[in-house]
Design an enzyme around this catalytic site. Structure first.
Site, PDB file in Angstrom:
ATOM      1  N   GLU A 207       0.804  -1.227   0.000  1.00 45.08           N
ATOM      2  CA  GLU A 207       0.000   0.000   0.000  1.00 45.08           C
ATOM      3  C   GLU A 207       0.835   1.275   0.000  1.00 45.08           C
ATOM      4  OE1 GLU A 207      -0.756  -2.701   1.658  1.00 45.08           O
ATOM      5  OE2 GLU A 207      -2.747  -3.194   0.886  1.00 45.08           O
TER       6      GLU A 207
ATOM      7  N   HIS B   1     -10.397  -5.951  10.280  1.00 41.00           N
ATOM      8  CA  HIS B   1     -10.900  -5.708   8.921  1.00 41.00           C
ATOM      9  C   HIS B   1     -12.281  -5.084   8.902  1.00 41.00           C
ATOM     10  CE1 HIS B   1      -7.639  -8.550   8.254  1.00 41.00           C
ATOM     11  NE2 HIS B   1      -7.606  -8.128   7.009  1.00 41.00           N
TER      12      HIS B   1
END
Lengths: 325, 478
Positions: free
Chosen positions: A60, A129
Site C-alpha cells: 500500500e 478488517h
C-alpha cells in the site's frame, strides 16, 4: 435515469472519467484482471489496457507513493486501497505527503489523487478488517473526505473527485455496494462537495448520518413515525470535509434536537466534532443535549451477534430520540 | 469569608438529601459543631452539624427540597462581617447566561447588609422581577412558529397544568433545568422560568413547556377564545401512544409509589445478590446456659440494664470477629479492606421498611454497654434520629427474627460488608446429650458470607467460635 447498484454506479463514474480525461488512470491490488475485490473495476482493464488499469503488488505504501508521484507529475491517478483497514500500511504517504504538498510548497505543487477505499463492519471480518475511519481521515487538514450512502451520490461525488486539484479520500461502505438506486446517465452529472442532502424533512428531531449510518437513520425515522408519531428530519452529510454544517444548523434550528449516527467509535469520533459544532452554532436552539449513537468502544467482535451489538442500530437511534423528549 | 454549607454525604450510597428543617435561621449565630439543619436521606433523618462557625446568611435550599450531595444548601458569614453585595452563588450557577440573569433577578439583588436582618431574600427580589406584560403580546406572536397541520387546542392535557402558576420550582436559586431554546424563548417573552414545570428528562423545562405557558399567558391577557397553541414538540400525553417520553406516569389503582427507604432497600439488596456471591452455613446453638446467665444478670438489673438475647449475640459476634477479621472486612477489586472498628449493624423493622444501624466499636464494649446502647439505638431508629455514622459505618450485620418465632433466618449480605448473621428463635428442643434425650433451649443461626472474601471452612470456624461463646456465656461477661 437508470436503476443500478452502487458498485455499477462507481464503475460507470470511473469509466466516464477515463473516457473524458486521458490523464486518469487506475492502480490497485487485483483491480485489473480480477476486476477489483468489490468488482468496481470489472472490465476496465480489457477496455483501457494494462497501462491505464494497473495491477500492483501488495504494497500500500508503494502504490500510494507512486500515485502521489504521478499526481505531482501531472496525471490524475485513482488508487484503490482494497479496504480502509489496509490504508494503515500506507498512511504516511497519505498524511505526510498527499495532504501536505500543497501547503508545504506554498501552492507550487498539488496532488490531485483520488484514493478509494472500502470501509465499515457488519460482515464478520473481525477486529482488524472492520474499521470505519471516515472521521480519522477527516481529522487531517488537506484531505477531502467523501462518503456516499447511495448509488447516485456515489457516481456524482466520484466524478467530482476527479476534477479536484487536491487529494480526495473516497470511502465506500462495503455493505452498500449491492444497494440499488436511480442514477442519472448524464456524463456531466456532478455533486458538489460540502453539500449535505436532506433525505427526509421533519419537525421533531434531526437525525444525521453519513455513509452506512444514513440507512440506520432512515429506518429509525420510519420507526419514529410509525411507533411514536414523531417526525424526524434525516440528513446525509455526503462529505465530512468539507462539512456542510449550515444545513445541519438550519435543521436543528427547526427541530431543536439532533442525533448523530456513526459506525465509528464514539470517543473522539466524527460525531464528537459535529456535536461540538452544533453546540457552537445552535446552542440557543437546542432543546436537549446533542445525542450520539455510535459503534461500541471496542475492537469489532467477530461473533455475529456481538458484531451486531457493537454497531449502532435503528433501535438505538429511536431510544436516543425518546430519551431527549 | 463566607462559607458554603453543602449537602453532606452520609453513607456511601447517598446521592441526594432533603432539608427537612432548618434549625438555624437566617441571622442566627452558628457555632462549630452546632446542629444547623435536619437532613433526610434514604434511610433516616440526621442532624447536620456546622463544620465552621459563623452567621447564617442565606438558606439556598428550602425546607422540603431535595438536592444532590455536594450542592450548596446554605451560606455562613464570619461573625461581624459585612455581607458582600453578592453572596457566592452555588458553583453550578457560575456560568449563567445573561438570559438567565434577566429572568432571575435575585442573583443580583443586594443581600441584607447587617447581621440579624432576616427575611426571605428570594421573595424580596421576586417582587422586583418584571412581570410578564401585555405589551409583549406582539412578541409572543412572533415566537409562535407556524402551526401547520399539527395544531392542538391549548388548555388541554398536561400543557394546561404546566402553565398553571405552580410553586416556584427552585426557591432561593437552585439550578433550574431548562434547555437552551426554552431559556431563550422564556427570556425573550419575559416569562419567569421558576414558574414553569418541566416535562422533559429529569424535569427539564423544554420548549413545549415554555410555549404552553406562553399560550396560556396570552389567553389570560386577551380573554379571547383559545387560540391555536404553538406546535408542541409532541402531542399531549393522553393523545399520544403511551411512550417512554411521558415524564411521570400517573400512579394507577393498585400501584404504590416507592418510598425512598423502599428504593434504597431494593437497590442495596439487588446490588448484594448481583455482586456478592453468597455461601450459607447454619448451626444449632444450645442456649440453655446463655438463657440462665441472662436470667441471672437481669434478675437484679434495672430496665435500662436488661440484656436481651440479641445483646448476647452481638457480644459473642464482637468477640468472634476479633479473631476472624475476614468477616469484618470488605471486598475491593484490588484487595480486602479490613476494618479496625467492629461496628455491628442490627436489623430493625420499621413500619415503612427496615434499617440496620450500627452499635459502634463493639470490640471494646462490655455486655452492659452494648445492652444500653442497643436499646437507645432502636428508639432513635424508630423516631428517625440516627447519627450518620450509625447507619453508614457498620462492618457486620445481625438480623434476628427470633421475637417473631421464626425458626431460622438466612440473610442477604448488607453491602459492602462481608457477612451477615441470621438468627432464629430460642425454643426448647429434644436433643441427645450423653446418650440421653433431654430438653434444651436451642437456637438456629445462619451465616451468609461473601465467597469473594472468605471460604466455607473459614466461615465454619467463625460460627463455631460464636457458638463457643454463647454456649459458655461466662466469656461474654468479660
Amino acid at each position: 435515469m437508470a436503476e443500478m447498484r452502487m458498485r455499477d454506479a462507481l464503475h460507470d463514474a470511473l469509466r466516464e472519467e477515463m473516457l473524458r480525461d486521458e490523464r486518469v488512470f487506475l492502480m490497485g491490488e487485483d483491480i485489473g484482471g480480477y476486476g477489483g475485490s468489490y468488482a468496481v473495476t470489472r472490465g476496465l482493464q480489457t477496455e483501457f489496457g494494462p497501462e491505464r488499469v494497473r495491477d500492483t503488488p501488495i504494497a500500500e505504501s508503494g502504490i500510494l507513493g507512486a500515485g502521489i508521484g504521478a499526481a505531482l507529475g501531472g496525471l490524475r491517478p485513482m488508487v484503490e486501497i482494497m479496504t480502509i483497514n489496509f490504508s494503515f500500511v500506507g498512511i504516511d504517504q497519505i498524511i505526510n505527503n498527499a495532504s501536505k504538498f500543497s501547503y508545504m510548497s506554498g501552492g507550487q505543487f498539488n496532488v490531485p489523487i483520488v484514493i478509494r477505499m472500502a470501509s465499515g463492519g457488519g460482515s464478520q471480518l473481525g477486529a482488524t478488517h472492520s474499521h470505519s475511519l471516515e472521521g480519522m481521515y477527516a481529522h487531517f487538514p488537506g484531505l477531502k473526505v467523501v462518503c456516499p450512502s447511495n448509488a447516485a451520490d456515489a457516481k456524482g461525488l466520484l466524478k467530482r473527485a476527479f476534477r479536484d486539484e487536491n487529494p480526495v479520500i473516497f470511502i465506500e461502505h462495503a455493505a452498500l455496494y449491492g444497494t440499488k438506486g436511480e442514477v442519472p446517465d448524464d456524463p456531466d452529472f456532478l455533486i458538489e462537495f460540502g453539500k449535505a442532502s436532506v433525505l427526509q424533512e421533519g419537525t421533531d428531531v434531526t437525525v444525521i448520518g453519513y455513509s452506512g449510518s444514513v440507512h440506520q437513520a432512515i429506518r429509525a425515522a420510519k420507526l419514529l413515525e410509525e411507533q411514536e408519531e414523531l417526525s424526524a428530519e434525516v440528513i446525509d452529510l455526503r462529505t465530512l470535509r468539507p462539512l456542510d454544517i449550515e444545513t445541519v444548523v438550519q435543521s436543528v434550528k427547526k427541530t431543536n434536537r439532533a442525533v448523530i449516527v456513526e459506525d465509528d467509535w464514539r470517543f473522539g469520533g466524527f460525531g464528537a466534532e459535529l456535536s461540538a459544532q452544533i453546540m457552537e452554532r445552535a446552542f440557543d436552539w437546542l432543546d436537549a443535549p446533542v445525542a450520539r449513537v455510535s459503534g461500541k468502544d471496542v475492537p469489532m467482535p467477530y461473533n455475529r451477534n456481538l458484531e451486531f451489538a457493537a454497531l449502532p442500530s435503528e433501535e438505538d437511534v429511536v431510544e436516543a430520540v425518546l430519551a431527549m423528549l | 469569608m463566607a462559607v458554603e454549607v453543602t449537602m453532606p454525604q452520609m453513607g456511601a450510597d447517598m446521592t441526594e438529601g432533603t432539608v427537612v428543617r432548618w434549625v438555624k435561621q437566617v441571622g442566627d449565630l452558628v457555632n462549630r459543631g452546632e446542629i444547623i439543619a435536619e437532613i433526610e436521606t434514604d434511610k433516616a433523618t440526621v442532624e447536620l452539624e456546622a463544620f465552621e462557625s459563623g452567621i447564617m446568611r442565606k438558606q439556598i435550599v428550602g425546607e422540603g427540597e431535595t438536592v444532590p450531595v455536594g450542592e450548596v444548601i446554605a451560606v455562613l458569614g464570619a461573625d461581624g462581617e459585612e455581607m458582600p453585595e453578592q453572596v457566592p452563588a452555588p458553583r453550578k450557577q457560575a456560568a449563567e447566561t445573561p438570559a438567565r440573569r434577566s429572568v432571575e433577578p435575585q442573583a443580583e439583588s443586594p443581600q441584607p447588609a447587617a447581621a440579624g436582618v432576616t427575611g426571605d431574600v428570594a421573595q424580596d427580589s421576586a417582587a422586583k422581577a418584571p412581570p410578564p406584560a401585555v405589551e409583549e403580546e406582539a412578541e409572543h406572536e412572533e415566537l409562535t412558529p407556524p402551526a401547520a397541520g399539527e395544531k392542538e387546542p391549548a388548555g388541554t392535557g398536561g400543557k394546561a397544568s404546566a402553565a398553571a402558576p405552580a410553586a416556584p420550582a427552585a426557591e432561593g436559586g437552585a439550578r433550574t433545568r431548562i434547555s437552551p431554546v426554552a431559556r431563550r424563548i422564556a427570556s425573550d417573552a419575559g416569562i419567569e422560568i421558576e414558574r414553569l414545570q418541566g416535562s422533559g428528562p429529569d424535569g427539564r423545562i423544554l420548549r413545549r413547556d415554555v410555549e404552553a405557558a406562553l399560550a396560556s399567558h396570552r389567553q389570560e391577557a386577551t380573554g379571547a377564545p383559545t387560540p391555536p397553541a404553538p406546535v408542541p414538540a409532541r402531542p399531549a400525553p393522553q393523545e399520544a401512544i403511551p411512550s417512554r417520553a411521558v415524564a411521570q406516569r400517573p400512579v394507577v389503582a393498585g400501584q404504590q409509589t416507592l418510598s425512598r427507604m423502599r428504593q434504597a432497600i431494593a437497590r442495596r439488596m439487588t446490588q448484594s445478590k448481583q455482586t456478592q456471591p453468597h455461601y450459607y452455613l447454619t448451626l444449632d446453638i444450645d442456649m440453655t446456659d446463655a438463657m440462665a446467665f441472662r436470667k441471672q444478670i437481669n434478675g437484679s438489673a434495672s430496665e435500662e440494664q436488661r440484656v436481651s438475647v440479641n445483646d448476647l449475640i452481638v457480644k459473642a459476634c464482637a468477640l468472634a470477629l476479633e479473631r476472624h477479621p475476614k468477616f469484618n472486612a470488605e471486598f475491593h477489586e484490588n484487595g480486602l479492606v479490613y476494618h479496625d472498628a467492629i461496628n455491628i449493624d442490627i436489623g430493625i423493622a420499621l413500619e415503612e421498611g427496615l434499617i440496620a444501624p450500627a452499635i459502634l466499636h463493639c470490640g471494646g464494649k462490655t455486655l452492659g454497654q452494648i445492652a444500653r446502647e442497643s436499646k437507645e439505638l432502636v428508639e432513635r431508629a424508630k423516631s428517625g434520629h440516627l447519627h450518620a455514622e450509625e447507619y453508614s459505618a457498620g462492618t457486620f450485620t445481625i438480623t434476628n427474627l427470633g421475637a417473631y418465632g421464626v425458626e431460622a433466618l438466612i440473610g442477604i449480605i448488607n453491602p459492602p460488608q462481608a457477612a451477615i448473621l441470621g438468627v432464629g428463635t430460642v425454643m426448647p428442643q429434644a436433643v441427645v446429650r450423653d446418650g440421653e434425650v433431654v430438653a434444651r433451649e436451642m437456637m438456629k443461626i445462619a451465616l451468609s458470607a461473601d465467597h469473594r472474601v472468605s471460604d466455607g471452612a473459614e466461615g465454619a470456624r467463625f460460627i463455631k467460635e460464636i457458638q463457643g461463646f454463647l454456649e459458655n456465656p461466662v466469656s461474654l461477661a468479660l
